[in-house]
Design an enzyme around this catalytic site. Structure first.
Site, short mmCIF file in Angstrom:
data_model
loop_
_atom_site.label_atom_id
_atom_site.label_comp_id
_atom_site.label_asym_id
_atom_site.label_seq_id
_atom_site.Cartn_x
_atom_site.Cartn_y
_atom_site.Cartn_z
N GLU A 432 93.66 20.09 94.86
CA GLU A 432 94.58 20.89 95.68
C GLU A 432 95.73 19.99 96.13
O GLU A 432 95.49 18.87 96.60
CB GLU A 432 93.87 21.47 96.90
CG GLU A 432 94.80 22.28 97.79
CD GLU A 432 94.11 22.95 98.97
OE1 GLU A 432 92.89 22.79 99.13
OE2 GLU A 432 94.81 23.64 99.72
N ASN A 487 99.67 25.45 97.60
CA ASN A 487 99.67 26.41 98.73
C ASN A 487 101.03 27.09 98.91
O ASN A 487 102.06 26.42 98.89
CB ASN A 487 99.33 25.68 100.03
CG ASN A 487 97.90 25.20 100.05
OD1 ASN A 487 96.97 25.99 100.25
ND2 ASN A 487 97.70 23.91 99.82
N GLU A 519 97.60 29.25 96.09
CA GLU A 519 96.71 29.64 97.20
C GLU A 519 97.50 30.40 98.26
O GLU A 519 98.58 29.97 98.68
CB GLU A 519 96.08 28.39 97.83
CG GLU A 519 95.17 27.65 96.87
CD GLU A 519 94.30 26.60 97.56
OE1 GLU A 519 94.34 26.51 98.81
OE2 GLU A 519 93.59 25.88 96.83
N ASP A 549 92.89 31.99 100.14
CA ASP A 549 92.51 30.79 100.90
C ASP A 549 91.90 31.17 102.25
O ASP A 549 92.14 32.26 102.76
CB ASP A 549 93.80 29.96 101.13
CG ASP A 549 93.49 28.50 101.39
OD1 ASP A 549 92.31 28.13 101.43
OD2 ASP A 549 94.47 27.73 101.53
N GLU A 606 84.98 25.22 100.85
CA GLU A 606 85.82 24.17 101.43
C GLU A 606 85.10 23.43 102.55
O GLU A 606 84.20 23.96 103.20
CB GLU A 606 87.06 24.80 102.08
CG GLU A 606 88.10 25.29 101.13
CD GLU A 606 89.37 25.65 101.89
OE1 GLU A 606 90.39 25.00 101.65
OE2 GLU A 606 89.32 26.57 102.75
P1 C2E Z 1 94.24 24.36 103.63
O1 C2E Z 1 95.01 25.03 102.58
O2 C2E Z 1 92.96 25.03 104.06
O3 C2E Z 1 93.98 22.92 103.19
C1 C2E Z 1 92.81 22.25 103.37
C2 C2E Z 1 92.89 21.42 104.59
O4 C2E Z 1 91.59 21.02 104.93
C3 C2E Z 1 93.68 20.15 104.37
O5 C2E Z 1 94.30 19.79 105.56
C4 C2E Z 1 92.59 19.14 104.08
O6 C2E Z 1 92.96 17.83 104.34
C5 C2E Z 1 91.53 19.60 105.00
N1 C2E Z 1 90.20 19.23 104.54
C6 C2E Z 1 89.77 19.03 103.28
N2 C2E Z 1 88.46 18.68 103.26
C7 C2E Z 1 88.05 18.66 104.55
C8 C2E Z 1 86.80 18.42 105.20
O7 C2E Z 1 85.79 18.10 104.60
N3 C2E Z 1 86.78 18.51 106.54
C9 C2E Z 1 87.87 18.84 107.26
N4 C2E Z 1 87.79 18.92 108.57
N5 C2E Z 1 89.08 19.11 106.68
C10 C2E Z 1 89.15 19.01 105.35
P2 C2E Z 1 95.80 19.44 105.61
O8 C2E Z 1 96.23 18.68 104.45
O9 C2E Z 1 96.03 18.87 106.98
O10 C2E Z 1 96.46 20.86 105.52
C11 C2E Z 1 96.31 21.79 106.50
C12 C2E Z 1 96.86 23.11 106.10
O11 C2E Z 1 98.27 23.04 105.95
C13 C2E Z 1 96.37 23.58 104.78
O12 C2E Z 1 95.12 24.18 104.92
C14 C2E Z 1 97.41 24.57 104.39
O13 C2E Z 1 97.19 25.80 105.03
C15 C2E Z 1 98.65 23.94 104.97
N6 C2E Z 1 99.36 23.25 103.90
C16 C2E Z 1 99.18 22.02 103.39
N7 C2E Z 1 100.06 21.79 102.42
C17 C2E Z 1 100.80 22.88 102.27
C18 C2E Z 1 101.88 23.26 101.41
O14 C2E Z 1 102.32 22.52 100.52
N8 C2E Z 1 102.41 24.50 101.56
C19 C2E Z 1 101.93 25.36 102.50
N9 C2E Z 1 102.49 26.56 102.60
N10 C2E Z 1 100.93 25.05 103.30
C20 C2E Z 1 100.35 23.82 103.20
CA CA Z 2 94.72 25.68 100.70
CA CA Z 3 91.72 26.48 103.09
#
Ligand code: C2E
Ligand code: CA
Ligand code: CA
Length: 661
Positions: A432, A487, A519, A549, A606
């Site tokens: 991802e 995403n 996603e 998602d 996830e």
């Molecule tokens: P998401 O799409 O649900 O992405 C997964 C988030 O969960 C990611 O946080 C990831 O680092 C975190 N994660 C993965 N494995 C674990 C785990 O085992 N435990 C925990 N506690 N967390 C885990 P991240 O990178 O901080 O991203 C947060 C959210 O920000 C993402 O949730 C997504 O909704 C958004 N996001 C990130 N990148 C993009 C992007 O390029 N475009 C858009 N529109 N949204 C994004």
């Molecule tokens: Ca995602």
């Molecule tokens: Ca997610």
């Protein structure tokens, strides 16, 4: 004939349908009558004095005393009338009295004077003629505002006096008598004209006053309506903001404190949807009534929709404000009974205190609104007071928004990759792409913070394009055929133009579109389901896949899964949090997995962080998993190195190598 009679009647009567004219006439009289009686009294005393030695006492003393007394009494009566507000009815009565008295008193005075005539020598007789003429003409002028009284006086006094003088037997008195008649007629003619213009003047004044009064009343009514909410009869938003301005001025001058609250109903929309708008309206009326009854120290207004504004009077401490705010929320929580249903709603309240939370109406109101939405997210059904921590959050958001608008997207934004692995083998099947921002001013900002602000500022479309371009160029270098998830935000799927631009980027990249998954979260889909369906189809027409998602955090409605062109489902990590101890969570995950199986959807779990979670998941079946247990999001170079190691890494402990890289 009849017409003439009516006109005559008009001249002699006091109109019943114009009370204001009668009041105006009394008003003028009350200023002139004292003057008139003073003149009468002085003239009477002078004449009586002249006849003191010549006429008997009853004529030269008693009758004059009687006449002077009556004159004084009449003066007093008018003087009093001039000092108080009198009704039209009383004014008319007084005018009738004046007409009668003009005749009666006038006749008595005339008879008295003429009775003296016989007792005097020729000089004194001349005095009588002078007295009668000058006094009656003077009175006539004083009565100018009541033409009829002047006519009565003319007929009862000047007529007989003139006749008396004409027939008195001397050439001089004959001249005086004729003179008197001529002057009286001339004066009556002038008075008659004056009286008409006076009536016109008064009528115009009255009409003007009435029009001004009506305009004023209309203005007051318009003002009232402009400040009132027509449904609940509470003050409206306009009035609320005006009140707020006033309180701020008052509080600043008196060095006092007060607070502003915004209350939003929880669960109002379903009532409106299920029972209809009339039921919704009735509920709002009842909520308004309850709020108004809580305390007389609360100023309650309806701001619109299901939002109410409250001003808290008095010096309340923070804890007292919170307690009162919570009481308000509880008041709304009590069920509302209607004829055929019971409505259960809740209320959440944001409170901002003057001067701590702001010193202008705009700021206070915005801050109460800010904490309301914070409360709605984190503490539904409670009252939250605006604090320094909220101010920090706002500053941070403002900072993020400002820096986002200035940011060089290509230089400051990066993509990190988190692998998705097969639960049995632990080998990656995809990754991802996750956005990262290294702001030169703010440092590393988490995507949860900058994505929503990028949406607010409109930067998000450009940002998504930049990130997609970077992702595709980086993953194109990866060996093998891992899928890549990207995403999209609500804004991205909100317009087909955005999607067409993204499709173009995919095409130009040369990356096989069938290995790309977009996603989309449930909440993003919900903003406009129809539009989302259209844009998802466009993405699918590229040959790419679509994943739903964070499944389980929103409405989790299966209808989306069935009706939208979705290929994958990502079970949100909240289900995993306590799955080791919670059989229900396990059952839910198993049910969703079965559902995916039946609908032929791919499923990714996830947030797998612990070995225990993985064991339970393995017990349920084979699936794709993602989480810190296997890999944290890796910088592009690290991700590439990791994949390059893979073919020779078969059989090794991949999990550990990814975790520690
Ligand atoms: P998401 O799409 O649900 O992405 C997964 C988030 O969960 C990611 O946080 C990831 O680092 C975190 N994660 C993965 N494995 C674990 C785990 O085992 N435990 C925990 N506690 N967390 C885990 P991240 O990178 O901080 O991203 C947060 C959210 O920000 C993402 O949730 C997504 O909704 C958004 N996001 C990130 N990148 C993009 C992007 O390029 N475009 C858009 N529109 N949204 C994004
Ligand atoms: Ca995602
Ligand atoms: Ca997610």
């Amino acid at each position: 004939m009849r017409g003439n009679f009516e006109r005559l009647r008009g001249v002699f009567s006091i109109s019943d349908d114009n009370p204001d004219l009668a009041i105006a006439q009394i008003d003028r009289f009350s200023r002139q009558i004292p003057l008139m009686y003073t003149m009468v009294v002085v003239n009477t005393l002078a004449l009586a004095y002249d006849f003191m030695d010549q006429a008997p006492a009853w004529l030269s003393i008693y009758i004059p005393v009687f006449l002077v007394s009556i004159s004084v009494l009449r003066t007093l009566s008018y003087w009093r009338a001039g000092k108080q507000e009198i009704s039209g009815e009383v004014a008319r009565k007084k005018l009738r009295q004046t007409i009668v008295l003009a005749g009666v008193l006038g006749s008595i005075f005339a008879l008295w004077a003429l009775a003296l005539f016989g007792y005097g020598d020729v000089y004194s007789q001349g005095h009588v003629a002078f007295f009668s003429g000058v006094t009656s003409l003077g009175i006539m002028v004083c009565l100018m505002h009541l033409r009829i009284a002047a006519i009565v006086l003319g007929v009862t006094v000047i007529g007989p006096t003139s006749l008396f003088l004409i027939y008195a037997g001397s050439q001089e008195f004959l001249s005086v008598g004729l003179n008197l008649v001529i002057v009286a007629v001339a004066i009556l003619y002038v008075l008659s004209n004056h009286s008409e213009s006076f009536v016109d003047l008064i009528s115009n004044q009255i009409a003007l006053k009435k029009a001004a009064f009506e305009a004023n009343e209309l203005g007051k009514e318009n003002e009232r309506l402009a400040n009132l909410d027509s449904l609940t009869d509470l003050p409206n938003r306009r009035r609320f903001l005006a009140e707020l301005e006033e309180r701020i001025v008052g509080a600043a001058e008196g060095n006092r404190s007060f607070a502003v609250g915004t209350l939003d109903l929880d669960g109002f929309k379903p009532i409106n949807d299920i029972y209809g708008h009339v039921a919704g309206d009735n509920l709002l009326v009842k909520v308004g009534e309850r709020l108004s009854q809580i305390s007389s120290d609360l100023f309650v207004a309806r701001l619109g929709g299901d939002e109410f504004g409250i001003i808290f009077e008095g010096e309340l401490s923070d804890s007292e404000l919170r307690a009162l705010g919570n009481r308000i929320c509880e008041t709304v929580e009590e069920p509302f009974e209607f004829e055929n249903f019971i409505a259960n709603v809740g209320g959440t309240c944001g409170i901002a205190k003057y001067p701590e939370a702001g010193t202008t109406a705009k700021l206070l109101f915005e801050h109460s609104d800010y904490v309301l939405y914070v409360a709605k997210e984190r503490q539904k059904g409670k009252a939250v007071l605006f604090s320094e921590q909220h101010q920090d959050e706002i500053n941070e958001t403002t900072g993020i928004m400002r820096e986002l608008q200035k940011a060089n997207l290509d230089e400051e934004f990066f993509v990190a990759y988190q692998f998705v692995v097969d639960s049995d083998t632990g080998l990656p099947v995809g990754a991802e792409a996750l956005a990262r921002w290294a702001s030169p001013v703010l440092g590393n900002v988490p995507p949860t913070d900058f994505i929503k602000n990028a949406e607010k500022t409109g930067v998000v479309s450009k940002l998504t394009e930049t990130l997609l371009r970077k992702t595709l160029s980086e993953v194109s270098k990866w060996p093998g055929n891992l899928f890549v998830s990207f995403n999209l935000s609500a804004h991205d799927i909100g317009s087909p133009q955005n999607i067409l631009r993204l499709s173009e980027i995919v095409r130009r990249s040369g990356f096989p579109p069938e290995r790309l998954t977009f996603e989309i979260t449930e909440t993003a889909l919900l903003r406009d389901l129809g539009r989302a369906n259209e844009t998802l189809k466009l993405l699918k027409s590229l040959g790419s896949k679509v994943a739903l998602d964070d499944f389980g955090t929103g409405y989790s409605s299966l209808s989306y899964v069935q009706n939208l062109p979705i290929d994958k489902l990502k079970i949100d990590r909240s289900f995993l949090a306590n799955m080791e101890e919670c059989p229900t969570s396990q059952a839910v995950i198993k049910t969703i997995l079965d559902l995916c199986d039946n609908l032929d959807l791919d499923c990714i779990v996830e947030g797998v962080e612990r070995q225990g979670q993985l064991e339970i998941l393995r017990g349920i079946g084979n699936m794709k998993v993602q989480g810190y247990l296997f890999s944290k999001p890796l910088a592009s170079g690290d991700a590439l190195t990791y994949i390059q190691l893979l073919p020779s890494a078969e059989g090794q402990d991949i999990k550990r190598s990814a975790r520690h890289s």
